[in-house]
Design an enzyme around this catalytic site. Structure first.
Site, PDB file in Angstrom:
ATOM      1  CB  ALA A 185      -0.891  -0.007   1.226  1.00 38.32           C
ATOM      2  N   GLY A 186       0.672   2.137  -0.938  1.00 39.46           N
ATOM      3  CA  GLY A 186       1.438   3.383  -0.974  1.00 39.46           C
ATOM      4  C   GLY A 186       0.567   4.507  -0.441  1.00 39.46           C
ATOM      5  CD  GLU A 187       1.211  10.620   0.254  1.00 38.14           C
ATOM      6  OE1 GLU A 187       2.184  10.615  -0.506  1.00 38.14           O
ATOM      7  OE2 GLU A 187       0.650  11.653   0.656  1.00 38.14           O
ATOM      8  CG  ASP A 222      13.321   8.783   1.463  1.00 40.87           C
ATOM      9  OD1 ASP A 222      13.970   8.506   2.487  1.00 40.87           O
ATOM     10  OD2 ASP A 222      12.116   8.507   1.339  1.00 40.87           O
ATOM     11  CB  VAL A 266       2.036  -1.207  -4.665  1.00 38.74           C
ATOM     12  CG1 VAL A 266       3.085  -1.584  -5.703  1.00 38.74           C
ATOM     13  CG2 VAL A 266       2.269   0.199  -4.152  1.00 38.74           C
TER      14      VAL A 266
HETATM   15  N1  ADE Z   1       6.993  -2.880  -4.536  1.00 38.26           N
HETATM   16  C1  ADE Z   1       7.002  -1.612  -4.978  1.00 38.26           C
HETATM   17  N2  ADE Z   1       7.499  -1.571  -6.229  1.00 38.26           N
HETATM   18  C2  ADE Z   1       7.798  -2.826  -6.585  1.00 38.26           C
HETATM   19  C3  ADE Z   1       8.349  -3.427  -7.747  1.00 38.26           C
HETATM   20  N3  ADE Z   1       8.696  -2.675  -8.776  1.00 38.26           N
HETATM   21  N4  ADE Z   1       8.538  -4.744  -7.765  1.00 38.26           N
HETATM   22  C4  ADE Z   1       8.200  -5.472  -6.685  1.00 38.26           C
HETATM   23  N5  ADE Z   1       7.696  -4.987  -5.565  1.00 38.26           N
HETATM   24  C5  ADE Z   1       7.479  -3.670  -5.516  1.00 38.26           C
END
Ligand code: ADE
Length: 912
Positions: free
Chosen positions: A557-559, A674, A563
């Site tokens: 989960a992103g902001e 970062d 994902v």
């Molecule tokens: N999590 C976030 N980006 C990813 C990626 N490109 N491949 C696998 N896990 C991830």
């Protein structure tokens, strides 16, 4: 036994009726709780007798649609220590078991314990004592266990007591489902998630009544019964409008105030168009609000409109023979498209007063009234005179509201046009479709420059058409150009007095990378330099048709949203695995821009150690960013999962990859801000790639980022002191972060500075303290870390130095054999070693590194003072009973830190 039924879920309760098989040792007992309410329980308590084997079984529970079931037990359990003379016979656990069958067993069927498979041994978090009993304190435990996949039509649950004192208060059995829902005007049925908790069930929705499909509506059902990633949608059919996820008729069948019915016949009533209203039932037409009008030609269905506001940004440019007047359309066209302009000309006295209409000698090209374009050329004016021009915007209703007309005015002195205020125009860089220009003012202008206008056209197409753009700063990125094409540019400044003359013409070509000013080297372009950030997205990221994307599962989960992992079909090639970042619905324009910003940064990079952008979906919802898939996920969790499993050469290989990615970024002028192991992704060949771009905005998304006293949000433990103190971010501050990443890698994902607070980290760095080498770390690598952590940023290594240093180590592996623990004196930090807060006791020290559970091990082994632990090796730590390798590492690293501190105190004395 407590009987509660929750109908949404498969629920079944152990009850005291006859179908519960209960060996004589379990008793159905009704007790009173502390509020004197009856609670029905099953109890067993044969703690004095050895070899207990007492079974309690539920009746048959039909499986319904469940694939995985959850069993929630509420029970109390007696603490054996509180019962005298039962050691050896008294137990503090019981077993939970199940048995699948297609139908209930007959009443006379024999009970075979061997049919039952064990789910788990259940222990209590809270056991009660005799005193609790006296106080009537009920220490109720709740435990939940998952069982699945379940394939037969039903099952039994059983509880096996082997000598504990238990009261079973309730058993709740349920399964999870994504409940039927309406989303994007489509209905989705109840759906049971997959047993495999990481994969999703794709469900197609059916359009609600009176709606039709646009993109096939889909939702994904997640393991916890949540609907995820809505795709596609339905829309209401003609004549229906959306209300609360249903398509309903536009205004019911009633004719209401605020609605009208303009025509007889079988048509529906309609809401009054904007800026009109009706106050009687059954109006044939709605009346315009004050200052809004409808012409006789406007249909009654059309909004009422008003007069346009005045034209804006009226400017002039003059040469010996012609005066050009130019303006921009009114900010408010009154809601109409038929805007035209009239030009009024007045000749004024020297003081700008006493103006009279111009005589008929003054000519306007193409004309002075009914202009549809936003410019006019004035000729045959008197030189060395003062004129005032008024531009009036009109539209179809201007005749109905004459008193509301608004005009733009400009006063022009017909002196010759002043010199150009713009000097040499330089090309800073060019891509296939953009050219970046900058220039300087030639001389101090009399008035402040308001903005610049850049006029340009293809050299080959001269005179046929030209484009223009404006900028407030003396630089611009002109986009949307054709590749390998020569363009002519000239720039003029605008002051309050109007435009200056144009600069001379400059010719520049768009081109490919090999023709860039620094051969072979691209420069990073900050998407914020684009006036419209979506232009940057289109420039650097490919638009992907969402039908080429197949989402498989949610991986994080992103902001901005989930994902997912999935597949991307590239025409003519086989599908490739991808990660898909989605922007969840209900976003603001700013969130959409911030989300896509990462793609316009990532799309500029092309390096094997930088995560590759495949493209974006911006033209349909959900908005997505598609990147290459990295099988092993983020580096920090990957290392924690494989603690101690790699050779030093493998770890150095990972570090080399990261340094090489960072070298690329610093070469093109990108500062990451970062850099941390959590922002590095690892593929199935252990190749590490830098990810998470977006400059300061990524920090919003980083759980490590904390607010500093200057208001910035910064991941303190990874950030160089000058960036924390006054936001001086640079490739040198990235080098500091790289040193921290080295430390994270060599300690297999340990948290830098352990559990020290951010404030203590800042203070101790300021005082010169640096992280000690992780256990098993070659001296050469710790020395490189210390170089990255030099206070003076110009003394830190550059990434190309780091890459060549690591290459040398890889080519000469014997250089990696000397470990920090093999050398007697520890490498000093580059700055003076300061005092580092001293711990008072072994207990304090173990608390500070969150290892309090080993206090007794240390004390029992005779380690009672901090002095005594300072010589402990990893073998000593293992010997006193610390068996987890991660805990051994944490303790030994911290001992090394303490040892450094002791050394320093010995050499310099102890200062408070
Ligand atoms: N999590 C976030 N980006 C990813 C990626 N490109 N491949 C696998 N896990 C991830």
């Amino acid at each position: 036994m407590h009987l509660v039924v929750e109908t949404t879920y498969l629920s079944h309760y152990l009850s005291s009726h006859t179908s519960v098989l209960c060996s004589p040792q379990w008793d159905a007992i009704t007790e009173m709780d502390e509020h004197n309410r009856p609670i029905h329980t099953f109890q067993v308590c044969h703690v004095m007798e050895p070899n207990q084997n007492n079974w309690l079984r539920t009746n048959w529970i039909p499986r319904q649609a469940a694939q995985k079931i959850y069993v929630e037990l509420r029970f109390t359990l007696r603490d054996c220590n509180s019962i005298p003379w039962v050691s050896g016979t008294c137990k503090e656990t019981f077993n939970l078991l199940y048995f699948e069958t297609d139908e209930p067993q007959g009443a006379n069927a024999h009970f075979h314990p061997n049919d039952y498979a064990k789910i788990d041994t259940i222990a209590a978090d809270e056991s009660f004592t005799q005193t609790d009993l006296g106080d009537r304190v009920l220490r109720l435990n709740t435990e939940v266990r998952e069982v699945g996949p379940i394939a037969r039509k039903g099952f039994y649950l059983a509880f096996q007591d082997v000598g504990a004192c238990i009261a079973l208060v309730s058993v709740r059995v349920y399964y999870k489902k994504c409940p039927s829902t309406l989303r994007n005007l489509a209905a989705f049925p109840d759906t049971v998630p997959r047993v495999d908790s990481s994969s999703l069930v794709e469900v197609r929705g059916a359009c609600v009544e009176n709606a039709e499909e646009r993109d096939t509506p889909r939702l994904y059902c997640g393991a916890d019964g949540d609907w995820l990633v809505p795709l596609g949608r339905c829309v209401c059919s003609i004549g229906y409008e959306e209300n609360d996820n249903l398509c309903i008729e536009q205004c019911g069948r009633r004719i209401l105030p605020g609605f009208y019915k303009a025509f007889a016949g079988n048509i529906k009533c309609s809401k009054c168009p904007p800026h009109s209203s009706s106050h009687t039932e059954g109006s044939a037409q709605c009346h315009c609000e004050k200052s809004y009008y409808r012409t006789s030609k406007d249909p009654p269905t059309m909004s009422c409109t008003r007069l346009p506001s005045s034209p804006r940004n009226l400017v002039f440019n003059i040469n010996e023979t012609a005066l050009f007047l130019e303006w921009t359309p009114p900010s408010d066209t009154g809601g109409r498209k038929d805007v035209t302009y009239n030009v009024f000309c007045f000749r004024c006295g020297a003081d700008g007063q006493a103006c009279e209409p111009c005589n008929s000698n003054v000519r306007f090209i193409p004309r002075s009234t009914g202009l549809t374009s936003t410019s006019v050329v004035v000729q045959d004016f008197v030189v060395h005179a003062n004129y005032t021009f008024q531009i009036e915007a009109l539209n179809g209703v201007s005749g109905l509201g004459r008193s509301e007309r608004q005009l733009a005015n400009i006063t022009v002195s017909t002196e010759q046009a002043g010199p150009s205020l713009v000097g040499v125009v330089r090309k800073d860089w060019a891509s296939q479709t953009s050219i970046a220009l900058s220039w300087q003012e030639t001389e101090q202008p009399h008035a402040a420059i308001l903005d610049y206008e850049i006029k340009y056209y293809e050299k080959e197409q001269e005179q046929l058409s030209y484009s223009s753009t404006r900028t407030k700063s003396p630089s611009v990125i002109v986009t949307g150009l054709n590749p390998s094409t020569v363009y002519v540019f000239h720039v003029r400044a605008r002051t309050i007095a109007g435009y200056s003359s144009y600069s001379p013409k400059f010719e520049f070509a768009t081109g490919d990378e090999s023709k860039l000013p620094f051969p072979g080297l691209k420069t990073y372009i900050d998407p914020d330099t684009y006036e419209d950030p979506s232009q940057a997205v289109h420039e650097f990221a490919k638009e992907i048709d969402p039908s080429r994307i197949r989402i498989e599962r949610v991986i994080g989960a992103g902001e901005f949203g989930e994902v997912c992992s999935g597949w991307l079909r590239i025409p003519g090639k086989k599908e490739i695995p991808v990660a898909i970042k989605t922007l969840k619905g209900g976003y603001t324009e700013r969130q959409r821009r911030d989300f896509l910003r990462e793609s316009s940064i990532m799309g500029q990079f092309d390096n094997p150690n930088i995560i590759r952008l495949e493209g974006v979906v911006t033209k349909s919802r959900p908005v997505m960013i598609v990147v290459e898939y990295m099988e092993n996920g983020s580096l920090d969790s990957f290392l924690r999962k494989h603690d101690g499993q790699f050779t030093v050469i493998q770890l150095v290989g990972m570090l080399r990859g990261i340094a090489s990615g960072m070298m690329y970024l610093s070469d093109i002028g990108y500062v990451h801000r970062d850099l941390a192991a959590r922002n590095i992704l690892v593929d199935d060949n252990l190749v590490c790639k830098v990810s998470d771009f977006g400059l300061s905005r990524v920090l919003e998304d980083d759980p490590e980022a904390a607010y500093t006293t200057t208001g910035g949000k910064i991941p303190i433990r990874w950030t160089a002191p000058e960036a924390i103190a006054y936001r001086k971010f640079s490739s040198a501050s990235d080098a500091w972060s790289y040193g921290i990443v080295m430390w994270e890698v060599m300690s297999y994902g340990e948290r830098p500075y352990w559990e020290m607070s951010n404030q203590d980290v800042i203070l101790s760095i300021e005082e010169g303290y640096r992280l000690p080498a992780p256990m098993g770390c070659p001296v050469a690598l710790h020395q490189l870390m210390l170089l990255c952590w030099q206070k003076e940023r110009s003394r830190r290594p550059q990434f190309n130095d780091v890459v060549s240093f690591l290459d040398k180590l890889i080519c000469n592996p014997s250089s990696l054999l000397t470990l920090v623990e093999d050398v007697n004196s520890f490498p000093e930090s580059p700055e003076d070693m300061p005092d580092y807060p001293l711990f008072i006791s072994i207990g304090d020290w173990l608390d500070s590194i969150k290892m309090s559970q080993y206090k007794n091990n240390f004390i029992a082994a005779g380690y009672t003072t901090l002095d005594s632990i300072s010589t402990m090796s990893i073998d000593d730590v293992r010997r006193i009973g610390v068996s987890l390798i991660g805990h051994q590492r944490r303790i030994v690293s911290s001992i090394q830190a303490l040892r450094l501190q002791f050394l320093h105190v010995q050499q310099n004395g102890f200062h408070v």
